[in-house]
Structures are given as structure tokens and as C-alpha cells.
Design an enzyme around this catalytic site. Structure first.
Site, PDB file in Angstrom:
ATOM      1  N   ARG A  57       0.797  -1.219   0.000  1.00 58.21           N
ATOM      2  CA  ARG A  57       0.000   0.000   0.000  1.00 58.21           C
ATOM      3  C   ARG A  57       0.837   1.280   0.000  1.00 58.21           C
ATOM      4  O   ARG A  57       0.599   2.185  -0.785  1.00 58.21           O
ATOM      5  CB  ARG A  57      -0.894   0.061   1.244  1.00 58.21           C
ATOM      6  CG  ARG A  57      -2.219  -0.591   1.107  1.00 58.21           C
ATOM      7  CD  ARG A  57      -2.681  -1.033   2.472  1.00 58.21           C
ATOM      8  NE  ARG A  57      -1.758  -2.068   2.917  1.00 58.21           N
ATOM      9  CZ  ARG A  57      -1.895  -3.360   2.621  1.00 58.21           C
ATOM     10  NH1 ARG A  57      -2.919  -3.748   1.933  1.00 58.21           N
ATOM     11  NH2 ARG A  57      -1.011  -4.257   3.004  1.00 58.21           N
ATOM     12  N   THR A  58       1.813   1.346   0.903  1.00 57.47           N
ATOM     13  CA  THR A  58       2.514   2.622   1.061  1.00 57.47           C
ATOM     14  C   THR A  58       3.257   2.970  -0.230  1.00 57.47           C
ATOM     15  O   THR A  58       3.129   4.077  -0.756  1.00 57.47           O
ATOM     16  CB  THR A  58       3.492   2.548   2.256  1.00 57.47           C
ATOM     17  OG1 THR A  58       2.765   2.147   3.413  1.00 57.47           O
ATOM     18  CG2 THR A  58       4.145   3.893   2.514  1.00 57.47           C
ATOM     19  N   LYS A  87      26.176  -3.393  -1.315  1.00 51.85           N
ATOM     20  CA  LYS A  87      27.642  -3.324  -1.442  1.00 51.85           C
ATOM     21  C   LYS A  87      28.261  -2.559  -0.286  1.00 51.85           C
ATOM     22  O   LYS A  87      29.461  -2.307  -0.273  1.00 51.85           O
ATOM     23  CB  LYS A  87      28.012  -2.618  -2.758  1.00 51.85           C
ATOM     24  CG  LYS A  87      27.439  -3.287  -3.974  1.00 51.85           C
ATOM     25  CD  LYS A  87      27.853  -2.496  -5.219  1.00 51.85           C
ATOM     26  CE  LYS A  87      27.131  -3.026  -6.452  1.00 51.85           C
ATOM     27  NZ  LYS A  87      27.301  -2.129  -7.600  1.00 51.85           N
ATOM     28  N   ARG A 108      11.565   3.767   3.011  1.00 53.69           N
ATOM     29  CA  ARG A 108      11.192   2.890   4.135  1.00 53.69           C
ATOM     30  C   ARG A 108      12.435   2.096   4.507  1.00 53.69           C
ATOM     31  O   ARG A 108      13.142   1.583   3.631  1.00 53.69           O
ATOM     32  CB  ARG A 108      10.070   1.938   3.726  1.00 53.69           C
ATOM     33  CG  ARG A 108       9.854   0.840   4.749  1.00 53.69           C
ATOM     34  CD  ARG A 108       8.621   0.023   4.478  1.00 53.69           C
ATOM     35  NE  ARG A 108       7.422   0.790   4.749  1.00 53.69           N
ATOM     36  CZ  ARG A 108       6.195   0.274   4.767  1.00 53.69           C
ATOM     37  NH1 ARG A 108       6.010  -1.008   4.521  1.00 53.69           N
ATOM     38  NH2 ARG A 108       5.148   1.039   5.032  1.00 53.69           N
ATOM     39  N   HIS A 136       5.806   5.839  11.457  1.00 54.54           N
ATOM     40  CA  HIS A 136       5.202   5.723  10.119  1.00 54.54           C
ATOM     41  C   HIS A 136       4.286   6.942   9.948  1.00 54.54           C
ATOM     42  O   HIS A 136       3.060   6.839   9.981  1.00 54.54           O
ATOM     43  CB  HIS A 136       4.421   4.415  10.020  1.00 54.54           C
ATOM     44  CG  HIS A 136       4.064   3.998   8.632  1.00 54.54           C
ATOM     45  ND1 HIS A 136       4.106   4.853   7.542  1.00 54.54           N
ATOM     46  CD2 HIS A 136       3.642   2.801   8.144  1.00 54.54           C
ATOM     47  CE1 HIS A 136       3.735   4.195   6.462  1.00 54.54           C
ATOM     48  NE2 HIS A 136       3.453   2.946   6.798  1.00 54.54           N
TER      49      HIS A 136
HETATM   50  C1  NCD Z   1       2.063  -0.994   8.326  1.00 60.65           C
HETATM   51  C2  NCD Z   1       3.577  -0.852   8.456  1.00 60.65           C
HETATM   52  O1  NCD Z   1       4.296  -1.043   7.474  1.00 60.65           O
HETATM   53  O2  NCD Z   1       3.975  -0.502   9.543  1.00 60.65           O
HETATM   54  N1  NCD Z   1       1.653  -1.225   6.998  1.00 60.65           N
HETATM   55  C3  NCD Z   1       1.361  -0.157   6.204  1.00 60.65           C
HETATM   56  O3  NCD Z   1       2.216   0.621   5.850  1.00 60.65           O
HETATM   57  N2  NCD Z   1       0.085   0.052   5.886  1.00 60.65           N
HETATM   58  C4  NCD Z   1       1.456  -1.948   9.276  1.00 60.65           C
HETATM   59  C5  NCD Z   1       1.987  -3.360   9.322  1.00 60.65           C
HETATM   60  O4  NCD Z   1       2.862  -3.732   8.545  1.00 60.65           O
HETATM   61  O5  NCD Z   1       1.461  -4.099  10.146  1.00 60.65           O
END
Ligand code: NCD
Length: 314
Positions: A57-58, A87, A108, A136
Site C-alpha cells: 500500500r505505502t 555493497k 522505508r 510511520h
Molecule cells: C504498516 C507498516 O508497514 O507498519 N503497513 C502499512 O504501511 N500500511 C502496518 C503493518 O505492517 O502491520
């Protein structure tokens, strides 16, 4: 580390004050009402998405947001294996380079403090798309936007946050944002070993957010306006038997949803494993798919804000 302005970089949810949130949400409403007005907003601009941890999703909602705003995306998923990090390149060096290839960097990372390394070197607006157990921020923005839109208010709310509160970064980011509103009560429901961290507890006390912690699931549900369910974060457990012990600790089933008020809502950042049974998806209170869809609109608004503040109007 000095906290940057949210108009410059988005690194944690504590940066965002109430006026930032209010204007972001009204821009989100404007964009979703009339997306074509924003279709040239990022024309000629490139966003780099660099994901060292899995994401559906993100990453995709960010990439879709950039493209809907008329920008382009360069991307490496599984950056740990496929980028020069494999590397031995430092985050700082990666940021220095990418700052010449892209006008926005969205990252991320599995380390809690990865964004601090990024900020040491990045020369363009940077967005933290999830850092370890810590933060997040963009998820918490879309979570709060969903509450605001679906309940029609952000004040006078009882939010019940359930599951792996120790390891879940979305929990932390959302709880910090709720401090801006009046008459909020948070009930944290978890098995004792997965309770919220001391850091979050102190933050909430310091900011006068009323909260309780419990292992009981049923009672808080009866008085919830929002139930925010989360996944037990398998990848954060050193000992797999610990994970097995907690997996499935709190499951929202059709039966247990009966205890919730009629006008409450059920949220989840997703992905879900087994903590909400699929038959709950038909319940009119379920909002997790709407929540995920809101992610794209909120991220479009966020990119628009960063673009206007750092590069001027399109
Ligand atoms: C979350 C995350 O990555 O922290 N997912 C997301 O980005 N919607 C929640 C999760 O992974 O449980």
C-alpha cells in the site's frame, strides 16, 4: 537531531502541528473532489521510492499519487538487496546521489533511526515511509484523516488501539498525533509483553493525553468510537515461539463486533493476517479498505504541500 519543519521533510508524526493537519486535510478534500485540477502539480518532477522493507500500500499509493500529480517515479523495491546498500553504501551517500536524480525521496527502512542518517545528507524533500518500530508518519496522517472524515470529528473520541503495541510503528505515530485534539481517550489493548513503550507512555503523559492500558478486549469495545486493530509484527520478534504465543491474541470476529456501538468504526493499517476475520468486511462499520484508499489522497496532498513549499507553484 533538530526536528525539521513538516513543510520541508516528513520524518515523524510529532512534527505535525494542528494547523498543518487542518490545512493538509482540507487540501486532501479539495484534491479528491477535483483531481484534474492537480494533474500537472508535479509536472517535470521525479520522486524516488527506496524501500528496504516490504510494502504494498505505502509504496504503490505514493507512486500512484506522484503519477496522478503529473510526476514520474524511479524506484527500487527491496533496496537492501538491489541497491548499492548491498555493497555497503551508507544511507548518507545514497541520499546525496538520489538528491541529484529526484526532487523527492520516499524511503522505508528497517532501522528506527534511518531517517536521521537520511537527513544528514539529503538535499531534497524527504519522506519517511516507515522506519523500523519507530515511526510511520504518513500512515498516521491517513489514519487521522479517515477518523476525521468517517466520524465527522477529531475531538471527543474514544480510540481503542489493539494488538502489538510494542512493535507497531503506526500505533506510535497515530497516538502522538491524537494529542492535538480535545477530550481524547486512548485505550491500549495488548498482551502484557506487547504493551506500548515507555517513550510513548511518557510522551502521552507529558502532553496530557488520557489513556489506559489493559489486556481485556471486550469491555473497551463496548465504549469505542474507533477500534484500531493491528497485526502482531512477526518480523520484529527475535524468538519465533514468542511470535507464535501472541499471534491471534485478539481477533475481531463478527461475534465480537456485536459488542461495538453501532456508530463506531473499525480501522486497520493493513496488511491483516488473522486479526480481523474476513466476514467482518461486510460490517457497515468496517473502514480499513476506505482507509487504504484515503492513503493515496492524503499522499497526493502531502506531495503537493512539499512541492509548493520547496519548489513554488507549478
Ligand atoms: C504498516 C507498516 O508497514 O507498519 N503497513 C502499512 O504501511 N500500511 C502496518 C503493518 O505492517 O502491520
Amino acid at each position: 537531531m533538530e526536528t525539521p519543519s513538516p513543510y520541508q521533510h516528513i520524518v515523524h508524526s510529532r512534527q505535525c502541528d494542528k494547523s498543518f493537519l487542518t490545512s493538509l486535510f482540507s487540501l486532501t478534500d479539495e484534491i479528491r473532489k477535483n483531481p484534474s485540477l492537480f494533474s500537472q502539480e508535479l509536472r517535470g518532477k521525479v520522486a524516488a521510492t527506496l524501500f528496504y522493507e516490504p510494502s504494498t500500500r505505502t509504496r504503490m499509493s505514493f507512486e500512484s499519487a506522484v503519477m496522478r500529480l503529473g510526476g514520474s517515479v524511479i524506484s527500487t523495491e527491496n533496496a537492501g538487496a538491489f541497491s548499492s546498500a548491498a555493497k555497503g553504501e551508507t544511507i548518507e551517500d545514497t541520499m546525496r546521489m538520489l538528491s541529484h536524480y529526484a526532487e523527492f525521496i520516499i524511503m522505508r527502512h528497517y532501522d528506527d533511526d534511518a531517517f536521521e542518517h537520511a537527513l544528514n545528507a539529503v538535499e531534497v524533500p524527504f519522506i519517511n515511509a516507515g522506519s523500523g518500530r519507530a515511526e510511520h508518519p504518513t500512515q498516521s496522517l491517513l489514519d487521522l484523516y479517515t477518523i476525521h472524515r468517517e466520524l465527522g470529528r477529531e475531538n471527543d473520541i474514544h480510540v481503542v488501539i489493539v494488538g502489538d503495541l510494542k512493535n507497531g510503528r503506526t500505533v506510535r505515530s497515530l497516538a502522538c498525533l491524537l494529542r492535538h485534539y480535545h477530550n481524547i481517550h486512548i485505550t491500549f489493548v495488548s498482551p502484557p509483553p506487547l504493551r506500548i513503550t515507555d517513550t510513548l507512555r511518557s510522551y502521552l503523559v507529558e502532553h496530557h493525553v488520557a489513556f489506559t492500558e489493559t489486556a481485556d478486549f471486550e469491555e473497551p469495545l463496548r465504549k469505542a468510537d474507533v477500534v484500531y486493530q493491528t497485526r502482531v509484527q512477526k518480523e520484529r520478534f527475535d524468538d519465533p515461539t514468542e511470535y507464535q504465543r501472541h499471534k491471534g491474541c485478539y481477533v475481531i470476529t463478527r461475534d465480537c463486533a456485536q459488542h461495538m456501538p453501532k456508530d463506531s468504526i473499525i480501522m486497520h493499517p493493513l496488511p491483516r493476517v488473522d486479526e480481523i476475520t474476513p466476514d467482518v468486511d461486510d460490517d457497515p462499520r468496517c473502514r480499513y479498505f476506505i482507509q487504504a484508499r484515503n492513503g493515496m489522497w492524503v499522499r497526493m496532498a502531502l506531495l503537493t504541500v512539499l512541492n509548493r513549499h520547496n519548489y513554488g507553484h507549478a
